[in-house]
Motif scaffolding. Structure first.
Motif, PDB file in Angstrom:
ATOM      1  N   LEU A   5       0.888  -1.310  -0.116  1.00 18.27           N
ATOM      2  CA  LEU A   5      -0.012  -0.104  -0.013  1.00 18.27           C
ATOM      3  C   LEU A   5       0.882   1.286   0.067  1.00 18.27           C
ATOM      4  N   TYR A   6       1.999   1.442   0.749  1.00 21.44           N
ATOM      5  CA  TYR A   6       2.608   2.496   0.980  1.00 21.44           C
ATOM      6  C   TYR A   6       4.228   2.322   0.711  1.00 21.44           C
ATOM      7  N   SER A   7       4.623   3.112  -0.188  1.00 23.26           N
ATOM      8  CA  SER A   7       5.974   3.085  -0.340  1.00 23.26           C
ATOM      9  C   SER A   7       6.618   4.533  -0.679  1.00 23.26           C
ATOM     10  N   TRP A   8       7.837   4.958  -0.100  1.00 24.65           N
ATOM     11  CA  TRP A   8       8.177   6.229  -0.247  1.00 24.65           C
ATOM     12  C   TRP A   8       8.865   5.954  -1.973  1.00 24.65           C
ATOM     13  N   HIS A   9       9.222   4.986  -2.315  1.00 17.96           N
ATOM     14  CA  HIS A   9       9.749   5.153  -3.840  1.00 17.96           C
ATOM     15  C   HIS A   9       8.560   5.625  -4.443  1.00 17.96           C
ATOM     16  N   ASP A  10       7.333   4.998  -4.462  1.00 17.43           N
ATOM     17  CA  ASP A  10       6.088   5.621  -5.124  1.00 17.43           C
ATOM     18  C   ASP A  10       5.982   6.889  -4.956  1.00 17.43           C
ATOM     19  N   VAL A  11       5.888   7.335  -3.646  1.00 14.22           N
ATOM     20  CA  VAL A  11       5.872   8.816  -3.263  1.00 14.22           C
ATOM     21  C   VAL A  11       6.564   9.709  -4.190  1.00 14.22           C
ATOM     22  N   ALA A  12       7.812   9.314  -4.165  1.00 11.22           N
ATOM     23  CA  ALA A  12       8.881  10.241  -4.942  1.00 11.22           C
ATOM     24  C   ALA A  12       8.618   9.943  -6.392  1.00 11.22           C
ATOM     25  N   LYS A  13       8.167   8.864  -7.121  1.00  8.04           N
ATOM     26  CA  LYS A  13       7.965   9.011  -8.335  1.00  8.04           C
ATOM     27  C   LYS A  13       6.707   9.899  -8.820  1.00  8.04           C
ATOM     28  N   ARG A  14       5.759   9.878  -7.923  1.00  3.82           N
ATOM     29  CA  ARG A  14       4.591  10.815  -8.392  1.00  3.82           C
ATOM     30  C   ARG A  14       4.824  12.233  -7.849  1.00  3.82           C
ATOM     31  N   THR A  15       5.823  12.454  -6.867  1.00  4.41           N
ATOM     32  CA  THR A  15       6.507  13.838  -6.700  1.00  4.41           C
ATOM     33  C   THR A  15       7.031  14.414  -7.999  1.00  4.41           C
ATOM     34  N   GLU A  16       7.992  13.592  -8.588  1.00  2.00           N
ATOM     35  CA  GLU A  16       8.676  13.764  -9.834  1.00  2.00           C
ATOM     36  C   GLU A  16       7.767  14.188 -10.980  1.00  2.00           C
ATOM     37  N   ILE A  17       6.510  13.540 -11.110  1.00  2.00           N
ATOM     38  CA  ILE A  17       5.506  14.020 -11.902  1.00  2.00           C
ATOM     39  C   ILE A  17       5.064  15.479 -11.670  1.00  2.00           C
ATOM     40  N   VAL A  18       4.923  15.945 -10.557  1.00  2.00           N
ATOM     41  CA  VAL A  18       4.614  17.207 -10.172  1.00  2.00           C
ATOM     42  C   VAL A  18       5.748  18.313 -10.452  1.00  2.00           C
ATOM     43  N   TYR A  19       6.965  17.834 -10.287  1.00  2.00           N
ATOM     44  CA  TYR A  19       8.070  18.643 -10.586  1.00  2.00           C
ATOM     45  C   TYR A  19       8.180  18.966 -12.347  1.00  2.00           C
ATOM     46  N   ASP A  20       7.798  17.788 -12.896  1.00  2.00           N
ATOM     47  CA  ASP A  20       7.570  17.915 -14.267  1.00  2.00           C
ATOM     48  C   ASP A  20       6.833  18.911 -14.908  1.00  2.00           C
TER      49      ASP A  20
END
Length: 447
Positions: free
Chosen positions: A356-371
């Motif tokens: 359910l919860y992974s910091w790697h997944d959070v980082a990937k989704r945050t990466e999209i926000v940066y883009d």
């Protein structure tokens, strides 16, 4: 990773290690995962005691502890323009492309985002808390948030409830707000090897003992639970101004042998406290997203929590029992959780949390926000000023004046010390990490 997709990120907040809390953990784990994705990450926070200057933490994460001392509740004194020179120097020296601020209550965050926007950088803001609308403190905080988010690239909230709260408080358009939940380090928070006996039920509380975290609710709930369930014992970890009330409650009802007060618990020892119990009790009165619940669930504890804020979004129904922030309803929920305990398998719960919860997944989704932020168009001060003027008849003019003065001060700094004269620092390359990556590639090739 393609060179065009690599970001150079400055995380800014008053809240970072060695202080412990949800915001501090979020910034640390997100930064670590972004580093693994190939991005450059630098953290800017205020000095903590003797910890001032530049420090490196795990995996080469660079932290600027600027020489500002906390003024109130770990926040620096608001100066508006006092942090402009040092913020500008860090942005130029580290060749930053995105500035990511955390927590609406952070003075340093608001000032850094203002300076970065003046200099033409893309800025992101993550809101970690819920605020009201009626009391004086919330009214002022909401106006400050409206000022900061008036000209922001993108915003992130940790729950859908938090998004609604932020949109209502700041007036930002919902389309510019992303919802990215927190996560938990499941490798650090794992269940006990052997399942605990249910002959004695241990209920764990790990929280700051303050009003917002429902410490007053605990004072009423604990004696009633102890009276109804003779085999229940409480372990309370945490410190704060409300600890005195809990101590008085323990003395009043003679519960010294059934309520253990641990005081402040270092984050490294939280797991050892959690795995000593069966049920985790969260009595918060307001919560955007409770990382403590994730840590408890990852350790295999069944959670009983107040139904407030974004808490109902955190765990599935088979992992949590929700109750209204009322003593009677909380006692009923604890009783329901006790009856559910025989059907709870801590290791199965831990496996579910890993999915359910992974910091790697959070980082990937945050990466999209940066883009998305980098794709937004560049605008001059004159193009941006109308956004501030919409913040209110008087506040809008004041906000516009603040930005004009900030722009003039920035140009004076450019004349006095041009950006070209500021030495850019080389990136730290961890040879050990490169060796590990080569070994991993070699192993994968052999397989």
């Amino acid at each position: 990773m393609d060179q065009q997709r690599k970001h150079r990120i400055l995380m800014v907040s008053d809240f970072f290690y060695p202080n412990f809390g949800g915001v501090e953990s979020h910034i640390y784990y997100l930064s670590q995962c972004l580093l693994k994705l190939g991005h450059k990450v630098v953290v800017m926070t205020h000095a903590y005691g003797n910890r001032s200057g530049v420090r490196y933490v795990t995996n080469g994460l660079k932290v600027y502890y600027v020489p500002w001392r906390p003024f109130l509740m770990q926040n620096t004194l608001p100066t508006f323009y006092g942090t402009l020179p040092i913020t500008r120097t860090i942005l130029v020296r580290e060749r930053i492309s995105i500035v990511h601020g955390h927590q609406a209550f952070s003075t340093l965050c608001h000032e850094a985002l203002m300076h970065a926007r003046t200099m033409g950088y893309k800025i992101i803001f993550t809101d970690h808390s819920l605020y009201g609308f009626a009391d004086v403190g919330s009214i002022h905080m909401n106006k400050v948030l409206q000022f900061t988010l008036a000209d922001i690239s993108q915003a992130i909230c940790v729950s859908h409830t938090s998004k609604e709260n932020t949109v209502l408080r700041s007036g930002i358009t919902p389309e510019r707000v992303f919802v990215i939940p927190n996560a938990v380090d499941t490798a650090m928070f794992s269940p006990a090897p052997n399942r605990l006996s249910c002959d004695e039920i241990v209920i764990i509380v790990v929280s700051r003992l303050v009003y917002r975290k429902g410490a007053d609710l605990l004072v009423e709930v604990i004696p009633e639970v102890c009276q109804l369930f003779p085999n229940v014992r409480f372990v309370v970890g945490g410190d704060g101004p409300k600890r005195v009330r809990l101590e008085e409650m323990r003395e009043k009802y003679s519960l010294q042998d059934r309520v253990e007060m641990l005081g402040a618990v270092p984050h490294s020892q939280v797991r050892s406290v959690l795995i000593s119990g069966h049920i985790f009790l969260n009595s918060s009165l307001t919560e955007a997203f409770c990382i403590a619940i994730l840590e408890a669930a990852s350790c295999g504890l069944l959670t009983v929590s107040t139904r407030v804020g974004g808490v109902p979004e955190v765990l599935p129904d088979d992992m949590i029992v929700l109750a209204e922030p009322d003593p009677g309803d909380m006692v009923h929920a604890i009783g329901k959780a006790i009856h559910m305990l025989p059907n709870i398998n801590p290791h199965v719960m831990h496996s579910q949390m890993k999915k359910l919860y992974s910091w790697h997944d959070v980082a990937k989704r945050t990466e999209i926000v940066y883009d998305c932020a980098l794709q937004s168009s560049d605008e001059s001060l004159l193009q941006r000023l109308p956004r501030y003027l919409k913040c209110g008849a008087w506040a809008g003019k004041l906000f516009g004046l603040v930005m004009i003065v900030n722009f003039l001060l920035w140009w004076l700094l450019e004349l006095w010390q041009p950006a070209e004269s500021i030495e850019e620092v080389p990136d730290l390359v961890l040879v050990q990490n490169e060796h590990e990556e080569r070994m991993q590639d070699f192993v994968e090739a052999q397989d």
